[in-house]
Design a protein around this motif. Sequence first.
Motif, PDB file in Angstrom:
ATOM      1  N   ASN A 125       0.782  -1.157  -0.021  1.00  0.00           N
ATOM      2  CA  ASN A 125       0.091  -0.086  -0.011  1.00  0.00           C
ATOM      3  C   ASN A 125       0.731   1.250   0.052  1.00  0.00           C
ATOM      4  N   VAL A 126       2.088   1.297   0.056  1.00  0.00           N
ATOM      5  CA  VAL A 126       3.061   2.087  -0.096  1.00  0.00           C
ATOM      6  C   VAL A 126       4.152   2.061  -0.968  1.00  0.00           C
ATOM      7  N   LEU A 127       3.835   0.681  -2.018  1.00  0.00           N
ATOM      8  CA  LEU A 127       4.702   0.396  -2.942  1.00  0.00           C
ATOM      9  C   LEU A 127       4.028   0.410  -4.418  1.00  0.00           C
ATOM     10  N   VAL A 128       3.150  -0.401  -4.537  1.00  0.00           N
ATOM     11  CA  VAL A 128       2.328  -0.596  -5.704  1.00  0.00           C
ATOM     12  C   VAL A 128       1.620   0.548  -5.890  1.00  0.00           C
ATOM     13  N   TYR A 222      10.777   3.768  -4.146  1.00  0.00           N
ATOM     14  CA  TYR A 222       9.813   3.899  -3.207  1.00  0.00           C
ATOM     15  C   TYR A 222       9.994   2.612  -2.175  1.00  0.00           C
ATOM     16  N   TYR A 223      10.817   1.553  -2.515  1.00  0.00           N
ATOM     17  CA  TYR A 223      11.179   0.679  -1.517  1.00  0.00           C
ATOM     18  C   TYR A 223      12.131   1.400  -0.532  1.00  0.00           C
ATOM     19  N   GLN A 224      13.051   2.017  -1.185  1.00  0.00           N
ATOM     20  CA  GLN A 224      14.157   2.768  -0.080  1.00  0.00           C
ATOM     21  C   GLN A 224      13.504   3.734   1.000  1.00  0.00           C
ATOM     22  N   GLU A 225      12.541   4.246   0.387  1.00  0.00           N
ATOM     23  CA  GLU A 225      11.856   4.970   1.325  1.00  0.00           C
ATOM     24  C   GLU A 225      10.958   4.999   2.243  1.00  0.00           C
ATOM     25  N   ALA A 226      10.340   3.624   1.821  1.00  0.00           N
ATOM     26  CA  ALA A 226       9.406   2.805   2.864  1.00  0.00           C
ATOM     27  C   ALA A 226      10.304   2.339   3.809  1.00  0.00           C
ATOM     28  N   ILE A 227      11.276   1.746   3.619  1.00  0.00           N
ATOM     29  CA  ILE A 227      12.383   1.029   4.471  1.00  0.00           C
ATOM     30  C   ILE A 227      12.691   2.144   5.566  1.00  0.00           C
ATOM     31  N   GLN A 228      13.242   3.240   4.755  1.00  0.00           N
ATOM     32  CA  GLN A 228      13.840   4.209   5.632  1.00  0.00           C
ATOM     33  C   GLN A 228      12.843   4.641   6.631  1.00  0.00           C
ATOM     34  N   ASN A 229      11.505   4.962   6.381  1.00  0.00           N
ATOM     35  CA  ASN A 229      10.556   5.418   7.333  1.00  0.00           C
ATOM     36  C   ASN A 229       9.954   4.418   8.273  1.00  0.00           C
ATOM     37  N   THR A 230      10.215   3.144   8.017  1.00  0.00           N
ATOM     38  CA  THR A 230       9.490   1.798   8.679  1.00  0.00           C
ATOM     39  C   THR A 230      10.279   0.958   9.291  1.00  0.00           C
ATOM     40  N   SER A 231      11.598   1.203   9.230  1.00  0.00           N
ATOM     41  CA  SER A 231      12.516   0.083   9.948  1.00  0.00           C
ATOM     42  C   SER A 231      12.725   0.577  11.457  1.00  0.00           C
ATOM     43  N   LYS A 232      12.048  -0.240  12.428  1.00  0.00           N
ATOM     44  CA  LYS A 232      11.975   0.473  13.766  1.00  0.00           C
ATOM     45  C   LYS A 232      12.621  -0.568  14.734  1.00  0.00           C
ATOM     46  N   PRO A 233      13.125  -0.270  15.995  1.00  0.00           N
ATOM     47  CA  PRO A 233      13.727  -1.316  16.761  1.00  0.00           C
ATOM     48  C   PRO A 233      12.425  -2.380  17.181  1.00  0.00           C
ATOM     49  N   ASN A 234      11.452  -2.135  17.164  1.00  0.00           N
ATOM     50  CA  ASN A 234      10.197  -3.269  17.438  1.00  0.00           C
ATOM     51  C   ASN A 234       9.705  -3.942  16.162  1.00  0.00           C
TER      52      ASN A 234
END
Length: 290
Positions: A125-128, A222-234
Amino acid sequence: MNLNKLKAGKNFKLENFPTDVSDLITEEDAKKGLKKIRKELAKLQDVMYAHNRYAVLICLQGIDTAGKDSLIREVFMKFNARGVEVQSFKTPTSKELEHDYLWRHAIALPEKGKFGVFNRTHYENVLVTRVHPEYLLNENIPGIESVKDVPKHFWEMRYDQINNFEKQITENGMIVLKFYLNLSKEEQKNRLLRRLEKADHNWKFSPGDLEERALWDKYMEYYQEAIQNTSKPNAPWHIIPADSKDISRYLVAKIILDELKKYKDIQYPELPDEVQDHLKKYKKMLTDEK
């Protein structure tokens, strides 16, 4: 190899992560390693099922031909069927589109004691939809009648919503591990050619595969941006070199096992004292049966 180097940090850039690590681990060693690890994972899942406090969500993302299907088959081969549930998310149905975009993922989450594997995930939903923003119009979002109506902050809002979703479930006993299968464009071409050349693989090919391949650069952005914004410790992202399927399967399995071993409280439950104190009596009752 140091598996911590595969974890995406704050300054994540896709170009800094390899697609091929065959110089660090051979395919033969990866096959041997996976054979051992999947037995350990199956035992751990059995304990987790009895413990019934945690669930595990494995999120798999990757460009077409990255190897998600075969990875699921090989990594979870030894699991008890009751202990793992695989969900493959395709184009949303009319019923699913009557709800918000996270609804179909929320209702597919695994129960406590079980593993859930999302083959493609809520990140579609934040890629395709980012590559094809016209798909958003199917969601009937208030105020969005055309692609021009999508506000600039829309995708940041979705990242926040996804982070909040994952925060909620991890705070309630869900262990979330996310894997991006990092395939090179050259290897994707080779795999698409194999699909065309092998009769038993032809059915997997669609002309749409080539249309999506032409959008490779957009997908990578967009993969890079999504991962940058959603890779969290939890709920961390792990960037898995995927040019070798054998190596990628091993690395995913090893990371899952290493992460779950950190949960020292996952143990078989102890018998209640009143049962423990009378085990001999119960055994005698059974052996004395006529």
